[in-house]
Every structure is written in C-alpha cells, then in structure tokens.
Design a protein around this motif. Structure first.
Motif, PDB file in Angstrom:
ATOM      1  N   LEU A 369       0.821  -1.209   0.000  1.00 44.09           N
ATOM      2  CA  LEU A 369       0.000   0.000   0.000  1.00 44.09           C
ATOM      3  C   LEU A 369       0.856   1.260   0.000  1.00 44.09           C
ATOM      4  O   LEU A 369       0.485   2.278  -0.593  1.00 44.09           O
ATOM      5  N   LYS A 370       2.007   1.195   0.651  1.00 40.61           N
ATOM      6  CA  LYS A 370       2.931   2.332   0.596  1.00 40.61           C
ATOM      7  C   LYS A 370       3.428   2.534  -0.836  1.00 40.61           C
ATOM      8  O   LYS A 370       3.479   3.664  -1.344  1.00 40.61           O
ATOM      9  N   THR A 371       3.775   1.435  -1.504  1.00 44.35           N
ATOM     10  CA  THR A 371       4.227   1.515  -2.889  1.00 44.35           C
ATOM     11  C   THR A 371       3.134   2.073  -3.796  1.00 44.35           C
ATOM     12  O   THR A 371       3.419   2.806  -4.747  1.00 44.35           O
ATOM     13  N   ALA A 372       1.881   1.750  -3.476  1.00 46.63           N
ATOM     14  CA  ALA A 372       0.746   2.247  -4.259  1.00 46.63           C
ATOM     15  C   ALA A 372       0.311   3.642  -3.840  1.00 46.63           C
ATOM     16  O   ALA A 372      -0.721   4.136  -4.311  1.00 46.63           O
ATOM     17  N   ALA A 373       1.090   4.287  -2.959  1.00 43.07           N
ATOM     18  CA  ALA A 373       0.804   5.650  -2.483  1.00 43.07           C
ATOM     19  C   ALA A 373      -0.538   5.735  -1.764  1.00 43.07           C
ATOM     20  O   ALA A 373      -1.213   6.771  -1.795  1.00 43.07           O
ATOM     21  N   ALA A 374      -0.933   4.629  -1.109  1.00 38.76           N
ATOM     22  CA  ALA A 374      -2.192   4.621  -0.361  1.00 38.76           C
ATOM     23  C   ALA A 374      -1.990   4.954   1.114  1.00 38.76           C
ATOM     24  O   ALA A 374      -2.953   4.995   1.870  1.00 38.76           O
ATOM     25  N   LEU A 375      -0.734   5.171   1.542  1.00 35.44           N
ATOM     26  CA  LEU A 375      -0.419   5.520   2.926  1.00 35.44           C
ATOM     27  C   LEU A 375       0.423   6.789   2.949  1.00 35.44           C
ATOM     28  O   LEU A 375       1.139   7.092   1.992  1.00 35.44           O
ATOM     29  N   ILE A 376       0.341   7.511   4.074  1.00 33.24           N
ATOM     30  CA  ILE A 376       1.144   8.715   4.282  1.00 33.24           C
ATOM     31  C   ILE A 376       2.102   8.429   5.421  1.00 33.24           C
ATOM     32  O   ILE A 376       1.666   8.148   6.546  1.00 33.24           O
ATOM     33  N   GLU A 377       3.388   8.466   5.147  1.00 35.68           N
ATOM     34  CA  GLU A 377       4.372   8.143   6.177  1.00 35.68           C
ATOM     35  C   GLU A 377       4.982   9.420   6.752  1.00 35.68           C
ATOM     36  O   GLU A 377       5.511  10.250   6.011  1.00 35.68           O
ATOM     37  N   SER A 378       4.900   9.559   8.088  1.00 29.05           N
ATOM     38  CA  SER A 378       5.434  10.731   8.774  1.00 29.05           C
ATOM     39  C   SER A 378       6.111  10.272  10.054  1.00 29.05           C
ATOM     40  O   SER A 378       5.526   9.509  10.827  1.00 29.05           O
ATOM     41  N   ASN A 379       7.302  10.760  10.289  1.00 32.22           N
ATOM     42  CA  ASN A 379       8.076  10.295  11.441  1.00 32.22           C
ATOM     43  C   ASN A 379       8.426  11.385  12.446  1.00 32.22           C
ATOM     44  O   ASN A 379       9.203  11.144  13.367  1.00 32.22           O
ATOM     45  N   ASP A 380       7.878  12.586  12.276  1.00 39.52           N
ATOM     46  CA  ASP A 380       8.045  13.625  13.286  1.00 39.52           C
ATOM     47  C   ASP A 380       6.702  14.313  13.488  1.00 39.52           C
ATOM     48  O   ASP A 380       5.819  14.276  12.615  1.00 39.52           O
ATOM     49  N   SER A 381       6.526  14.937  14.641  1.00 32.38           N
ATOM     50  CA  SER A 381       5.214  15.462  15.022  1.00 32.38           C
ATOM     51  C   SER A 381       4.732  16.580  14.118  1.00 32.38           C
ATOM     52  O   SER A 381       3.539  16.686  13.821  1.00 32.38           O
ATOM     53  N   ALA A 382       5.651  17.428  13.634  1.00 36.50           N
ATOM     54  CA  ALA A 382       5.249  18.549  12.784  1.00 36.50           C
ATOM     55  C   ALA A 382       4.694  18.053  11.448  1.00 36.50           C
ATOM     56  O   ALA A 382       3.632  18.507  10.992  1.00 36.50           O
TER      57      ALA A 382
END
Length: 429
Positions: A369-382
């Motif tokens: 799903l990440k490869t298909a751009a179906a998820l948003i990945e964020s690793n910091d609060s901002a």
C-alpha cells in the motif's frame, strides 16, 4: 491427516517428560454450553487481529458448517468478550499449557474440522501458544486440518520445552494438515523447505483485502451508537489512532495533536493503545496526555452518550470497538506493524510511522500500500500534524481519494474465494 506411528511414539515420550516436569498438574475441565456432546469446528484465533483478518472466510465457513458447534480457541482470554459478541453461539475457550486440554474438550466437542488462523504454522513460531497436542488430538479424531491466511514469523523457541517440541514435531506438525493456504510464495517455499508436501500448499493471497466492504456502515452497528453518531454529526474533525503500542509513537501522536490544536483546528483524538489491559500502558498514556495539556477520558468510564465538549481525547480501552471509530474518523493513524486496512476500508486517509518489522504479517500489506501511495508516512510530530490537516480535506477530495483507494484495494482482493476453493469444505462437514 492421521499421525504416523513414529509421531505417536515421540508424542508418548514427550508427554511423559512434560507431565513429570509439571508434577502431574491438570488443566480444569472446559465450561461448555450445553454440556452435551456436539460435533464441532475448532478454530484457533490467537487475537482479535486474526479474527478480523479472516472474517470474510469465517462468514462463509459458518454458512457451510451450520450443523456443527463452533469452538473458538485462543491463548489470550482478554479477547473472550469480543469473540462472544461476534459469534454468540460459539464456545470460546482459553487454552493453556496443559497437554490434556484438547482431549478433554474433544469428549464434548469432537472436531470435524480444525482451522488454524494465520499462525502458528510451526511449533512456537509466532507470538502465540498452540501446543502440538491440539493438532494431534484433532487428527486422531479424524478432523480435517486446514491453515488459512498462513504466515511464518520465524521466531526461535522461547524455552527448552518449546525447542524440544519443535525438534520432535516440526515436520509432523506440517504433515497433519490436509491443506495449508498461505499469503505468498515465499511462505510456501519456506514451508516446503521445512518438510511440507508441496501438493498440500496453496498460495491464496491475503484475506485481509476482502474484509473491506464498510459502505453501509452506520453508528447503530457499534457498541457505542450514540457516542459515534455524535462524533459523526459534530462539526469537529476526528483523528483516530489505533493499535498504538510503543510509548514513543504515543508521544509522537499526542505531540502532533497538540500542534494540530495550536494551529486552530478544533479536532478531537481517539487513541487506542494495543494493550489496554496493561495498567502501565494506560498510566503512561494518561501521563502523556496531561503533559501535553490534553483533556482525556477513558471509554470504559463513560456511558454511551455524546462526549462533553471539553473532552479532547478519548482513550479507547475497550475491546472490539476500534473499527467502528475508524468509521467516524476524518483521518486515521495506525501504529507500527498493525492492520492498516481497517480504516482504509472507510476510505479514510491513513498515516503511519516507520520502521516496520519485516517478519510481521502486516508488513507486506504495509509495503504494497505504501508503494501504491495509499499511505502517508510521517516520522516527526510537525509533519504528522501537517499530514492530518491536509488529509481531512473537502468532501470532493475525500470522494476522489475513496475512489482511488477502492480501485487499489480491489486489485488485491479475492483470497477468501481462493481459500474456500482450496480447502473444498462441503456443507455440513
């Protein structure tokens, strides 16, 4: 499949050694309703996650086995209430370490079919406990043994007894299955290398992709209909963060929510820790909310009513409710290594943090799903707060996003039908 004479001899020796080590201690007799003999389907579902993962298969299986009593087995009693709500006619049994538990259960619920849901496909391979005794008893009773949505974790044995059980019965475990349905070819190849017969293995894909039809969902279907109806109808964005296990991810979510509020968004947060039965987890979460000056309440402490306007965060400490809160969400966050499909089923945008554990069955779903751009990945609060703010979007944006998600997920569906065809379970087995 029937166990071989060699397997039975090894089992007799192993059982003797184990019983001596346990000083002859016996597990209690199972409490069954009604307490009379009924032919049964045994289904091992370690957690609510496995139940949700194969639910489309279970629904069809229930129709095909209507004449049999269902027995849901789990090594974790915390899911008993949720299992009973979903399948109220079934017996729900917590299993332990006792080697005679299966034999005692089989006296009143002799199995005709034994289904292993996802794990374990080898002794002590996964973070759950299913003794070889259960498979052996079912096989000796003539039951068909099938694994569905199968996955291998590759965990080492946790103790000497587990190591001995794997060494003695690893190949026998695989030989007892009539059919092993797995998620991908890599799992199939690893099982064959461990001694499984290739003709008994079928690659079916992941049933999780079939458990996505929530188009007719309404708050009335949930355990909290009035609260959810208020959340859906309120003019306030709702962030639902589910299966949040790690303390650092909890803190990240609360920090992002605080920044979302500070930016003028009158949002609310629902956060569901992975283990609400753990007092330390709940105390840590309450402390983290207070530190961020977020007014929180526990779901278990509230009646089913609209939340007070000043409640900013609802801590979901009840079992079986999370998916319904996803249905009310404006945007969702799924904790590392857990099921991202539940909120996506509602066309809700989903944020995640990395890294993910590659051995977990959630990983190939996440990666695809990440490869298909179906998820948003964020690793910091901002960036997480920014992603939430952007993801809430307009009605037209949500509709367009939902269409794209549906097309992506539909391409990955169909494992339930392939599994049912592979095991070829006749009605009234």
């Amino acid at each position: 499949m029937q166990p071989s004479p060699g397997t039975l001899l090894r089992w007799a020796a192993f059982r003797t050694i184990t019983m001596v080590a346990a000083n002859g201690e016996k597990a209690p007799e199972p409490e069954l309703t009604p307490p009379v003999e009924q032919p049964a389907v045994w289904i091992f579902l370690s957690t609510i996650g496995e139940l949700h993962a194969i639910e489309p298969f279970l629904i069809e299986l229930a129709a095909r086995t209507a004449g049999l009593k269902w027995v849901l087995l789990s090594d974790r009693n915390i899911y008993r209430e949720a299992y009973c709500k979903r399948f109220p006619e079934a017996d729900v049994i917590e299993i332990g370490e006792g080697l005679d538990e299966a034999r005692r259960l089989a006296r009143l619920r002799p199995p005709k079919l034994f289904v292993i849901a996802e794990i374990p496909l080898q002794p002590s391979d996964a973070p759950c406990r299913l003794a070889f005794a259960w498979l052996l008893e079912a096989a000796r009773r003539g039951a068909s043994l099938v694994a569905v949505n199968g996955w291998l974790y590759g965990y080492p044995p946790s103790c000497r007894s587990d190591a001995l059980e794997r060494r003695l019965f690893g190949r026998a475990w695989l030989s007892l299955f009539d059919r092993i349905c797995v998620q991908n070819q890599d799992i199939a190849d690893r099982l064959i290398a461990s001694g499984a017969a290739s003709e008994r293995i079928t690659v079916t894909g992941n049933i999780k992709f079939d458990a996505l039809d929530r188009s007719q969902w309404q708050p009335e279907q949930s355990h909290s209909p009035r609260m959810l109806a208020d959340l859906v109808g309120a003019n306030r964005p709702l962030v639902v963060a589910g299966c949040v296990t790690d303390a650092d991810e909890q803190e990240l979510i609360l920090s992002a929510f605080a920044q979302l509020k500070a930016g003028g968004t009158a949002a609310r947060l629902v956060i569901a820790p992975r283990h609400p039965e753990n007092p330390e987890v709940m105390a840590s979460l309450a402390s983290a909310c207070a530190k961020q000056k977020i007014h929180s309440r526990l779901r278990s402490e509230l009646a089913d009513a609209a939340l007070d306007p000043d409640v900013e965060c609802l801590i979901l400490d009840t079992m079986g409710d999370l998916r319904h809160f996803y249905g009310a969400a404006s945007i969702a966050h799924v904790g590392r290594n857990h099921n991202v499909l539940e909120p996506l089923a509602f066309s809700v945008p989903v944020t995640v943090c990395s890294p993910w554990e590659t051995t977990y069955p959630s990983y190939p779903v996440y990666l695809g799903l990440k490869t298909a751009a179906a998820l948003i990945e964020s690793n910091d609060s901002a960036s997480l707060a920014s992603a939430w703010r952007a993801g809430m979007g307009t009605w037209a944006e949500r509709q367009a996003r939902g269409k794209r998600l549906t097309e992506t997920l539909n391409r990955m569906a169909g494992a339930s039908a392939r599994t049912l065809a592979a095991i070829d379970t006749p009605a009234g087995i």
